[in-house]
Design an enzyme around this catalytic site. Structure first.
Site, mmCIF file in Angstrom:
data_model
loop_
_atom_site.group_PDB
_atom_site.id
_atom_site.type_symbol
_atom_site.label_atom_id
_atom_site.label_comp_id
_atom_site.label_asym_id
_atom_site.label_seq_id
_atom_site.Cartn_x
_atom_site.Cartn_y
_atom_site.Cartn_z
ATOM 1 N N ASN A 1 0.858 -1.171 0.101
ATOM 2 C CA ASN A 1 -0.157 -0.013 0.162
ATOM 3 C C ASN A 1 0.988 1.420 -0.101
ATOM 4 O O ASN A 1 1.944 1.264 -0.445
ATOM 5 C CB ASN A 1 -0.995 -0.176 1.230
ATOM 6 C CG ASN A 1 -2.445 0.547 0.747
ATOM 7 O OD1 ASN A 1 -2.480 1.556 0.218
ATOM 8 N ND2 ASN A 1 -3.601 -0.407 1.078
ATOM 9 N N ARG A 2 0.294 2.303 0.417
ATOM 10 C CA ARG A 2 1.000 3.533 0.417
ATOM 11 C C ARG A 2 1.609 4.191 1.431
ATOM 12 O O ARG A 2 1.155 4.134 2.759
ATOM 13 C CB ARG A 2 0.087 4.712 -0.409
ATOM 14 C CG ARG A 2 -0.474 4.269 -1.523
ATOM 15 C CD ARG A 2 -1.744 5.249 -1.917
ATOM 16 N NE ARG A 2 -1.869 4.831 -3.273
ATOM 17 C CZ ARG A 2 -2.757 3.753 -3.715
ATOM 18 N NH1 ARG A 2 -3.183 2.910 -3.014
ATOM 19 N NH2 ARG A 2 -3.003 3.652 -5.114
ATOM 20 N N HIS B 1 3.598 0.228 -2.567
ATOM 21 C CA HIS B 1 3.937 -1.224 -2.646
ATOM 22 C C HIS B 1 5.478 -1.143 -2.460
ATOM 23 O O HIS B 1 6.122 -2.283 -2.904
ATOM 24 C CB HIS B 1 3.459 -1.830 -3.711
ATOM 25 C CG HIS B 1 2.024 -1.992 -3.754
ATOM 26 N ND1 HIS B 1 1.124 -2.211 -2.369
ATOM 27 C CD2 HIS B 1 1.020 -2.179 -4.653
ATOM 28 C CE1 HIS B 1 0.033 -2.148 -2.928
ATOM 29 N NE2 HIS B 1 -0.292 -2.195 -4.289
ATOM 30 N N HIS C 1 -0.511 -9.946 -3.955
ATOM 31 C CA HIS C 1 -1.360 -9.037 -4.723
ATOM 32 C C HIS C 1 -2.059 -9.837 -5.752
ATOM 33 O O HIS C 1 -2.087 -9.111 -7.055
ATOM 34 C CB HIS C 1 -0.631 -7.832 -5.283
ATOM 35 C CG HIS C 1 -1.382 -6.608 -5.656
ATOM 36 N ND1 HIS C 1 -2.194 -6.462 -6.617
ATOM 37 C CD2 HIS C 1 -1.387 -5.477 -5.179
ATOM 38 C CE1 HIS C 1 -2.587 -5.220 -6.659
ATOM 39 N NE2 HIS C 1 -2.227 -4.602 -5.749
ATOM 40 N N TYR D 1 -5.150 -11.029 -8.160
ATOM 41 C CA TYR D 1 -6.383 -10.691 -8.635
ATOM 42 C C TYR D 1 -7.343 -11.861 -8.975
ATOM 43 O O TYR D 1 -6.651 -12.904 -9.510
ATOM 44 C CB TYR D 1 -6.114 -9.975 -10.253
ATOM 45 C CG TYR D 1 -5.416 -8.611 -9.808
ATOM 46 C CD1 TYR D 1 -6.160 -7.482 -9.572
ATOM 47 C CD2 TYR D 1 -4.267 -8.674 -10.377
ATOM 48 C CE1 TYR D 1 -5.509 -6.208 -9.545
ATOM 49 C CE2 TYR D 1 -3.517 -7.365 -10.339
ATOM 50 C CZ TYR D 1 -4.144 -6.191 -9.887
ATOM 51 O OH TYR D 1 -3.732 -4.841 -9.939
ATOM 52 N N ASP E 1 -11.074 1.215 -3.532
ATOM 53 C CA ASP E 1 -9.889 0.947 -3.448
ATOM 54 C C ASP E 1 -9.396 1.352 -2.153
ATOM 55 O O ASP E 1 -8.859 2.512 -1.760
ATOM 56 C CB ASP E 1 -8.935 1.434 -4.482
ATOM 57 C CG ASP E 1 -7.493 1.192 -4.509
ATOM 58 O OD1 ASP E 1 -7.346 0.394 -3.598
ATOM 59 O OD2 ASP E 1 -6.792 1.571 -5.382
ATOM 60 N N GLN F 1 -7.053 -4.640 2.143
ATOM 61 C CA GLN F 1 -7.163 -3.644 1.005
ATOM 62 C C GLN F 1 -8.145 -4.302 0.144
ATOM 63 O O GLN F 1 -7.830 -5.427 -0.455
ATOM 64 C CB GLN F 1 -5.935 -3.154 0.655
ATOM 65 C CG GLN F 1 -6.284 -1.949 -0.495
ATOM 66 C CD GLN F 1 -6.351 -0.763 0.054
ATOM 67 O OE1 GLN F 1 -6.134 -0.465 1.302
ATOM 68 N NE2 GLN F 1 -6.761 0.376 -0.903
ATOM 69 N N GLU G 1 -6.245 -7.793 -0.321
ATOM 70 C CA GLU G 1 -4.932 -7.704 0.304
ATOM 71 C C GLU G 1 -4.756 -7.706 1.747
ATOM 72 O O GLU G 1 -4.897 -6.462 2.306
ATOM 73 C CB GLU G 1 -4.252 -6.727 -0.825
ATOM 74 C CG GLU G 1 -4.172 -6.754 -1.825
ATOM 75 C CD GLU G 1 -3.978 -5.224 -2.459
ATOM 76 O OE1 GLU G 1 -2.871 -4.574 -2.076
ATOM 77 O OE2 GLU G 1 -4.811 -4.405 -3.409
#
Length: 336
Positions: free
Chosen positions: A85-86, A111, A184, A186, A245, A279, A296
């Site tokens: 994440n950020r 990330h 991560h 999908y 998100d 997340q 996540e």
């Protein structure tokens, strides 16, 4: 390296630009099989039956290494870090010291920065368990993307029964640092590249509101909002109101993280974790929007820099400590 042990095999998957061979490791048990690449320690495929027994890959992603290298589906299946994440303003606070980081999303470090762990070749070996499994290891040097300390990481994938994949991530350091790693992947349970047809349940009464840079601003209640995923809504109804998100704070600080289901195929994915947050990204910015969704488990975005937010652990790791992330993925079916 074919036939390493019962349920475990490997095969060449391609060559990286630097000349390194990438290997695909396959874990098989009953009707379920899992492909893991040593490029990014990534979950490349999970083949599972639908309610009628038809087997299909439910992990959305490229079929070959060349497409993985283009990044057209960002981070697909990989282990990302050092901080999933950020982190705001390209910096992180560790025990009162601010470290400047490499940025890759305007002024944000996403990330782990431009050279995240999913873009590296990991060493790999059989997990040494009775069940089919593989362990992948990575050494991240002091100053890697700006993060302090030499970090040793091990990710182990084990198919513990014919429906359950266990993912364990551990890390140690020789200097104070921060660690927050996740997978991560999908997901596309129906094979139709259509997230809207899924239902998603996340046991979280609280989430993080975010600003235009998707950085957290406050902890808010989901009750009465389109972000309330506790009742397993149809994602088409959610997407009619908002895109997602966002980070959700799990009610139990771990345990069940999510239940994803697709009623057309009958497949259901149950995710359990020891992480405090999850997340949820519904893929709105993908090349094919909403073709797959990422779920996540992790610590909260920007947690080391935001002591004012009630979001749980800050991710600091000291020498002598072990970071441990546990994730269980169970695939089964539901009635028509």
């Amino acid at each position: 390296m074919e036939g390493l042990s019962s349920g475990l095999s490997s095969r060449p998957f391609g060559i990286l630009p630097g000349g390194d061979q990438v290997t695909c490791w396959t874990l098989s048990r009953g009707e379920v099989s899992v492909d893991v690449l040593d490029y990014g320690a990534r979950l490349h495929a999970l083949h599972a039956p639908d309610r009628n027994g038809a087997i299909e890959n439910i992990v959305l992603g490229p079929d070959d290494l060349a497409d993985h290298l283009t990044g057209r589906l960002p981070y697909a299946g990989g282990i990302v870090g050092r901080w999933a994440n950020r982190l705001a303003e390209g910096r992180v606070r560790v025990d009162g010291t601010v470290h400047e980081l490499a940025t890759n999303e305007s002024t944000t470090t996403l990330h782990g920065g431009p050279d995240s762990f999913d873009k590296r070749r990991w060493s790999a070996e059989p997990a040494g368990t009775d069940d089919p499994g593989v362990t992948m290891r990575l050494s991240s040097p002091d100053g890697d993307n700006g993060f302090p300390g030499n970090l040793e990481v091990a990710t182990t994938y084990v198919l513990t029964d014919d429906r359950t994949l266990s993912i364990s991530i551990e890390a140690t350091t020789d200097a104070p640092t921060v660690v927050n790693l996740t997978t991560h992947a999908y997901w596309d349970l129906g094979g139709r590249r259509r997230v809207a047809a899924h239902r998603l349940q996340v046991p979280a009464a609280r989430m993080l509101a975010v600003d235009d840079d998707l950085l957290p601003t406050s902890v808010v209640e989901v009750d009465g909002t389109p972000f309330d995923l506790r009742g397993s809504p149809l994602l088409a109804d959610v997407l009619d109101q908002v895109d997602v998100d966002h980070c959700f704070l799990l009610d139990d600080g771990g345990g069940t993280a999510a239940v994803l289901s697709d009623h057309r195929s009958g497949r259901r994915l149950r995710m359990s974790t020891n992480q405090p947050c999850v997340q949820v990204y519904l893929g709105g910015q993908l090349h094919h929007p909403h073709a797959g969704l990422a779920i996540e488990p992790q610590m909260a975005p920007d947690a080391p820099n935001r002591p004012d937010l009630d979001v749980g652990p800050r991710g600091t790791l000291h020498p002598g400590e072990v970071y441990r992330h546990r994730l269980t993925l169970r695939v089964d079916t539901i009635p028509a």
